[in-house]
Design a protein around this motif. Sequence first.
Motif, PDB file in Angstrom:
ATOM      1  N   GLU A  75       0.846  -1.196   0.000  1.00 23.65           N
ATOM      2  CA  GLU A  75       0.000   0.000   0.000  1.00 23.65           C
ATOM      3  C   GLU A  75       0.878   1.241   0.000  1.00 23.65           C
ATOM      4  O   GLU A  75       1.779   1.388   0.832  1.00 23.65           O
ATOM      5  CB  GLU A  75      -0.923  -0.007   1.220  1.00 23.65           C
ATOM      6  N   GLU A  76       0.631   2.117  -0.955  1.00 22.98           N
ATOM      7  CA  GLU A  76       1.402   3.348  -1.098  1.00 22.98           C
ATOM      8  C   GLU A  76       0.446   4.540  -1.064  1.00 22.98           C
ATOM      9  O   GLU A  76      -0.684   4.454  -1.558  1.00 22.98           O
ATOM     10  CB  GLU A  76       2.178   3.356  -2.423  1.00 22.98           C
ATOM     11  N   ASN A  77       0.900   5.634  -0.479  1.00 25.23           N
ATOM     12  CA  ASN A  77       0.071   6.827  -0.342  1.00 25.23           C
ATOM     13  C   ASN A  77       0.543   7.928  -1.296  1.00 25.23           C
ATOM     14  O   ASN A  77       1.748   8.188  -1.407  1.00 25.23           O
ATOM     15  CB  ASN A  77       0.101   7.342   1.097  1.00 25.23           C
ATOM     16  N   TYR A  78      -0.426   8.540  -1.957  1.00 27.34           N
ATOM     17  CA  TYR A  78      -0.156   9.636  -2.887  1.00 27.34           C
ATOM     18  C   TYR A  78      -1.049  10.813  -2.523  1.00 27.34           C
ATOM     19  O   TYR A  78      -2.081  10.663  -1.842  1.00 27.34           O
ATOM     20  CB  TYR A  78      -0.428   9.212  -4.333  1.00 27.34           C
ATOM     21  N   THR A  79      -0.662  11.988  -3.003  1.00 24.67           N
ATOM     22  CA  THR A  79      -1.452  13.196  -2.780  1.00 24.67           C
ATOM     23  C   THR A  79      -2.086  13.649  -4.089  1.00 24.67           C
ATOM     24  O   THR A  79      -1.406  13.742  -5.123  1.00 24.67           O
ATOM     25  CB  THR A  79      -0.563  14.331  -2.228  1.00 24.67           C
ATOM     26  N   ILE A  80      -3.371  13.909  -4.053  1.00 26.72           N
ATOM     27  CA  ILE A  80      -4.084  14.356  -5.254  1.00 26.72           C
ATOM     28  C   ILE A  80      -3.761  15.827  -5.495  1.00 26.72           C
ATOM     29  O   ILE A  80      -4.041  16.684  -4.647  1.00 26.72           O
ATOM     30  CB  ILE A  80      -5.601  14.169  -5.098  1.00 26.72           C
ATOM     31  N   VAL A  81      -3.155  16.124  -6.639  1.00 26.79           N
ATOM     32  CA  VAL A  81      -2.807  17.514  -6.963  1.00 26.79           C
ATOM     33  C   VAL A  81      -3.644  18.075  -8.104  1.00 26.79           C
ATOM     34  O   VAL A  81      -3.565  19.266  -8.398  1.00 26.79           O
ATOM     35  CB  VAL A  81      -1.306  17.641  -7.309  1.00 26.79           C
ATOM     36  N   GLY A  82      -4.429  17.232  -8.766  1.00 23.40           N
ATOM     37  CA  GLY A  82      -5.228  17.718  -9.877  1.00 23.40           C
ATOM     38  C   GLY A  82      -6.360  16.767 -10.223  1.00 23.40           C
ATOM     39  O   GLY A  82      -6.254  15.544 -10.016  1.00 23.40           O
ATOM     40  N   ILE A  83      -7.456  17.328 -10.708  1.00 24.27           N
ATOM     41  CA  ILE A  83      -8.597  16.551 -11.218  1.00 24.27           C
ATOM     42  C   ILE A  83      -8.673  16.802 -12.719  1.00 24.27           C
ATOM     43  O   ILE A  83      -8.676  17.957 -13.163  1.00 24.27           O
ATOM     44  CB  ILE A  83      -9.920  16.958 -10.550  1.00 24.27           C
ATOM     45  N   VAL A  84      -8.726  15.734 -13.494  1.00 18.48           N
ATOM     46  CA  VAL A  84      -8.723  15.857 -14.950  1.00 18.48           C
ATOM     47  C   VAL A  84      -9.949  15.178 -15.536  1.00 18.48           C
ATOM     48  O   VAL A  84     -10.568  14.314 -14.908  1.00 18.48           O
ATOM     49  CB  VAL A  84      -7.439  15.256 -15.561  1.00 18.48           C
ATOM     50  N   GLU A  85     -10.268  15.583 -16.723  1.00 16.92           N
ATOM     51  CA  GLU A  85     -11.323  14.944 -17.523  1.00 16.92           C
ATOM     52  C   GLU A  85     -10.634  14.170 -18.616  1.00 16.92           C
ATOM     53  O   GLU A  85      -9.937  14.734 -19.460  1.00 16.92           O
ATOM     54  CB  GLU A  85     -12.245  15.993 -18.123  1.00 16.92           C
ATOM     55  N   THR A  86     -10.800  12.858 -18.619  1.00 18.92           N
ATOM     56  CA  THR A  86     -10.191  12.010 -19.636  1.00 18.92           C
ATOM     57  C   THR A  86     -11.182  11.777 -20.755  1.00 18.92           C
ATOM     58  O   THR A  86     -12.366  11.549 -20.502  1.00 18.92           O
ATOM     59  CB  THR A  86      -9.758  10.660 -19.036  1.00 18.92           C
ATOM     60  N   GLY A  87     -10.707  11.836 -21.998  1.00 20.73           N
ATOM     61  CA  GLY A  87     -11.566  11.519 -23.139  1.00 20.73           C
ATOM     62  C   GLY A  87     -12.123  10.126 -22.981  1.00 20.73           C
ATOM     63  O   GLY A  87     -11.513   9.246 -22.378  1.00 20.73           O
ATOM     64  N   GLY A  88     -13.310   9.886 -23.567  1.00 23.77           N
ATOM     65  CA  GLY A  88     -13.935   8.576 -23.435  1.00 23.77           C
ATOM     66  C   GLY A  88     -15.024   8.543 -22.389  1.00 23.77           C
ATOM     67  O   GLY A  88     -15.426   7.471 -21.965  1.00 23.77           O
ATOM     68  N   GLY A  89     -15.504   9.712 -21.993  1.00 22.21           N
ATOM     69  CA  GLY A  89     -16.562   9.751 -20.992  1.00 22.21           C
ATOM     70  C   GLY A  89     -17.821   9.035 -21.448  1.00 22.21           C
ATOM     71  O   GLY A  89     -18.514   8.417 -20.651  1.00 22.21           O
TER      72      GLY A  89
END
Length: 398
Positions: free
Chosen positions: A175-189
């Motif tokens: 288990e590894e911990n990361y910090t969310i720095v951005g929210i993105v919209e990926t094509g293919g919604g």
Amino acid sequence: MRFKKGARMNPLKAAWRGILRQPSRSLLTAIGVAVGVFSVLLIGTVSSLGAASVRSEIQSLGLTGITLRSEGQPLTEDAAAAAESLPSVEQAAPLLCRTAEISARGNTSSAMVWGVPPEIGRMVSLTLLSGRELDRSDLSAARRVCLLDRSLSEALALKGKVLGSALSLRLDGREENYTIVGIVETGGGLLQSLLGQEIPGFVYLPYTALQLDLGTRSFDRIAVRLKDSADPKRETKLLLRTLDRFFGQEGTTAADGFERYADQLSGVLDAVALLLSLIAGISLLVAGLSVMTVMLSSVRERTREVGIRKSIGASPGAIVAEFLAEALLLSLGGCLMGTTAGFLAGFVGCLLLGRAYSFPVRLFLICLLSSLLTGALFGAYPAKKAAALPPADALRRT
């Protein structure tokens, strides 16, 4: 006595007069043909729009380039640089990809975890909604930061201040911990909304951080984006030769073209559209049977008239032409009615969905020819039967 040439009845006028004898019956027969044509056009329009939408979604995911994979040698940054050195290559990006279980604020979901370079937005359609993108300093320092796809953020029910929140990844039992720095919209919604869990959400990490977590210095693949003027087939062969020379051994690399998968999916969608159109075309066959039934009724009703015309000189060919013309007019009228209804339904539907409407000309021509062929085939027997009536027998019938 035979009719003079100028006195002979025009087949089209005679056919139109025959149609107007029973207007309600003729209208219902034409409507039967119209329903078949409308069904074929509507299904064809919906299928073509669906195929275009899916293909657009595939392209929005960036799946229009080439990926290189190794059959024995580890892929490295130097291998990616060798691929990028070709004049026809716009960008070559090393990639790592794993399926992982992620959790944030007590909620858990599965996701595709991508180890990417900061320039990944040039290869995949990414729109930054909030926060920041990955940068070179994240890559060089192997920072445990990540970009979270909006659909995944919604799946985790993350509300309020998402940026700066901790994200836990379970990779290979660790288990590894990361910090969310951005929210993105990926094509293919659209694909994600249609297929649900079949297409998981995405998490993007600096590939150096993911390498540390996995204990590796190599990559799974190298994604290559070609310049618009490049020939994919020729450049794929050149890329394979380039990497074979880089590794000093032939046959060490293989290539997958995303365009091929897009073409395969489009082929499947086209086949489904054709199958549905053929099923809808059965209604045209049923309409043809109704045309034959109506024409046989018309022959019975006009037996005496046919006998009179033959007795005063009308040829069997003229009788056949008249009844055939009547069957063709019924089929053509139904085809035009169905085409008009199909055009209006397709146009209004596209207008409501905000899509550009393209009239399926090829499908219309197929429907037109099918309708005329249906009228000719199912009108031939009644026409022949009418022409074969002996004048004496026809005059005795009421």
